[in-house]
Design a protein around this motif. Structure first.
Motif, PDB file in Angstrom:
ATOM      1  N   ILE A 105       0.854  -1.200   0.000  1.00 43.52           N
ATOM      2  CA  ILE A 105       0.000   0.000   0.000  1.00 43.52           C
ATOM      3  C   ILE A 105       0.885   1.244   0.000  1.00 43.52           C
ATOM      4  O   ILE A 105       1.774   1.379   0.861  1.00 43.52           O
ATOM      5  N   GLY A 106       0.672   2.120  -0.952  1.00 41.34           N
ATOM      6  CA  GLY A 106       1.433   3.374  -1.017  1.00 41.34           C
ATOM      7  C   GLY A 106       2.927   3.143  -1.162  1.00 41.34           C
ATOM      8  O   GLY A 106       3.730   3.935  -0.667  1.00 41.34           O
ATOM      9  N   ALA A 162      -5.697   1.231   0.764  1.00 42.14           N
ATOM     10  CA  ALA A 162      -5.140   0.986  -0.576  1.00 42.14           C
ATOM     11  C   ALA A 162      -5.804   1.913  -1.596  1.00 42.14           C
ATOM     12  O   ALA A 162      -5.136   2.475  -2.471  1.00 42.14           O
ATOM     13  N   ALA A 200      -4.459   5.388  -1.273  1.00 45.70           N
ATOM     14  CA  ALA A 200      -3.120   5.515  -1.869  1.00 45.70           C
ATOM     15  C   ALA A 200      -3.210   5.634  -3.387  1.00 45.70           C
ATOM     16  O   ALA A 200      -2.499   6.447  -4.005  1.00 45.70           O
ATOM     17  N   VAL A 247      -5.789  -0.659  -7.473  1.00 46.52           N
ATOM     18  CA  VAL A 247      -5.759  -1.580  -6.335  1.00 46.52           C
ATOM     19  C   VAL A 247      -6.057  -2.955  -6.924  1.00 46.52           C
ATOM     20  O   VAL A 247      -7.062  -3.120  -7.629  1.00 46.52           O
ATOM     21  N   GLY A 296       2.178   4.044  -4.684  1.00 39.63           N
ATOM     22  CA  GLY A 296       0.745   4.312  -4.766  1.00 39.63           C
ATOM     23  C   GLY A 296       0.109   3.973  -6.100  1.00 39.63           C
ATOM     24  O   GLY A 296      -1.105   3.880  -6.200  1.00 39.63           O
ATOM     25  N   ASN A 354      -1.329  -1.006  -5.810  1.00 40.50           N
ATOM     26  CA  ASN A 354      -1.534  -1.411  -4.412  1.00 40.50           C
ATOM     27  C   ASN A 354      -2.120  -2.811  -4.432  1.00 40.50           C
ATOM     28  O   ASN A 354      -3.025  -3.091  -5.228  1.00 40.50           O
TER      29      ASN A 354
END
Ligand code: NAP
Length: 493
Positions: free
Chosen positions: A23-24, A61, A64, A186, A212, A215
């Motif tokens: 995540i990120g 997520a 991000a 994501v 980002g 994710n």
């Protein structure tokens, strides 16, 4: 690496795979340190544990991806293309390790896993080339009083959900065009096979993908984690590969915020063998169309429709070839058929075979699970499978070839098209007129003509009817990730 990897090789590749949520741009634990177990389907033993995302992790997520969207959309196309190109190169250089990891988590024989890594890497190469070919247009209005400027922009934040059967390629087929177009995302891989996607996320990062943009949330709660993201409204697209029943649910969820959707869903491929077919070629094609991935492919031949005059020799040759296949752990040299992905899948395949036999099908070979640990099923050929058998309507997703006969072209086409699915059809004939006529009338998004393999990153993959919406790969693959904007320009001459 030796031909058969050692226990140390296995340990090394599993240890190298990240186990967190990505995540990120960082690997992190799930809220509450939740984990889920990833199993080796050839032994039923645990391989490792990975983070098990909660809905709060899913939301993080999405946050991000939203935060990264604006700047990523403005990155120069060449720079996005270079990231994809480097990803292709790294994947290719590490193909052996990536393939071994895939075999361990999914079961397919090592040679097939290597094939999938090459196939997945090729999406990154193909779309590295497409990133710099996004174009637009300029036109004069019919009355001459204005000008039209037409250009393409990234769709925006995307949500991806992928299945376990091709753990690298199904994600690569979405990530590569999204990056090329300038979309952030994501992705939720299947909880059964997350490790291959974790490695791809790591490689993309090494190749320079900004934090980002991608994710990854692995979770044992697919619905509770993904539904709020779909209904959130900030993501603009959902691309799903998986079963038709789940696709229907996701389409309904996407309707609320009118998301763009791409759906790569289930199949029930007919495999037609006409009386003028080259039988050896047809058997070769059947082996590929049926046995690739142990039959666990959306493109797997699900119904063999064979002209009465050649049905006997075709069934015998196919059963003979199927009978010679070596079933075993995919890491072992010479193994051609690995385990099914889990006990539930194997029970389903066995249930479909029993149902067909009870309704009158003849067993030419196989038709039983293999004893011992792991979820193995013997390659199976069934003849005279009646139309009432469940496997005529349902995806088998296993190494089972059901054969029925036809007497003329119209009967063959009617049977082939008698399905709610329409992903791919296979046709074997040496007659060009018949090949073209039948290909045109088949209700499927793809046709394999005298070949058992249609998948190619440079070609548009996808289905019609309840097999899906949209196409992945080829020149039009990137269009799924682009919006068309039209600017009307006042013009006084
Ligand atoms: P599936 O059960 O539909 O699952 C696919 C993905 O959806 C998995 O990541 C799964 O997560 C997730 N999922 C399940 N329920 C969900 C829900 N309510 N909300 C959000 N996500 C959900 O399919 P599968 O058994 O993994 O894969 C086999 C199917 O995929 C077959 O029907 C095959 O034909 C199809 N397929 C199609 C293509 C194509 O290109 N047309 C390619 C490959 C496979 P978990 O696994 O973590 O539960």
């Amino acid at each position: 690496m030796a031909n058969t990897p050692t226990a140390q090789d296995e340990h090394r590749v599993v240890e190298a795979a990240p186990t967190g949520l990505f995540i990120g741009g960082e690997w992190r634990s799930a809220t509450g340190d939740r984990t889920l177990v990833v199993e080796d389907p050839s032994t039923g033993e645990p391989l490792t544990e990975v983070a098990d995302a909660t809905p709060a992790d899913g939301a993080a997520a999405l946050d991000a991806a939203v935060a990264a969207q604006d700047s990523f959309a403005r990155m120069a196309p060449r720079d996005r293309g270079e990231i994809l190109r480097r990803t292709y190169e790294i994947m290719t250089a590490r193909a052996d390790d990536l393939a071994l990891l895939m075999t361990l988590e999914m079961g397919k024989p090592l040679a097939e896993a290597k094939g999938e890594i090459a196939y997945a890497a090729e999406f990154f190469r193909w779309f590295s080339e497409e990133a710099v070919r996004i174009d637009g247009g300029y036109a004069i209005a019919p009355n001459g009083a204005s000008r039209f400027l037409i250009h393409k922009q990234p769709v925006g934040v995307c949500l991806f959900i992928t299945p376990w059967n091709f753990p690298a390629a199904m994600g690569a087929r979405k990530i590569a065009p999204a990056v090329a177009a300038g979309c952030t995302m994501v992705i939720k891989p299947s909880e059964l096979t997350p490790l291959s996607m974790h490695m791809i996320a790591d490689i993309l990062t090494e190749a320079g993908l900004p934090p980002g943009v991608l994710n990854v949330v692995t979770t044992s709660e697919a619905g509770p984690v993904m539904e709020p993201l779909i209904r959130d409204g900030r993501a603009r697209k959902l691309s799903f590969t998986g079963s038709t029943p789940v696709g229907r649910i996701l389409l309904a969820q996407s309707a609320e915020k009118v998301l763009r959707t791409s759906m790569e869903l289930g199949g029930n491929a007919p495999f037609l063998v006409f009386d003028d077919a080259d039988l050896d070629k047809a058997v070769e094609g059947a082996m590929l169309a049926k046995m690739r991935n142990m039959g666990e492919a959306c493109t797997a031949a699900n119904r063999f429709l064979v002209h009465r005059s050649v049905a006997e020799p075709f069934a015998e040759k196919l059963a003979e070839r199927m009978g010679t296949l070596t079933v075993g752990r995919g890491t072992e040299e010479g193994v051609q058929v690995g385990p099914l992905v889990d006990g539930k899948s194997r029970a389903k395949v066995d249930g479909l075979v029993r149902d067909a036999v009870e309704k009158g099908a003849d067993v030419v070979g196989g038709a039983e699970p293999v004893d011992g640990p792991g979820y193995f099923y013997r390659p199976t050929v069934l003849r005279d499978v009646p139309i009432q058998a469940r496997m005529v309507r349902e995806e088998i997703f296993g190494p089972v070839a059901p054969i029925t006969v036809f007497d003329d072209d119209d009967q063959a086409l009617a049977a082939a098209n008698d399905s709610e699915f329409g992903l791919v059809s296979y046709v074997f004939t040496e007659n060009l007129d018949r090949a073209l006529r039948v290909s045109e009338r088949l209700e499927s998004g793809m046709v394999g003509l005298n070949t058992g393999l249609v998948s190619n990153p440079a070609a548009p993959f996808g289905g019609v009817k309840q097999s899906g919406l949209g196409r992945e790969g080829g020149r039009i693959g990137i269009e799924e990730f682009l919006e068309t904007k039209y600017v009307a320009i006042g013009f006084s001459g």
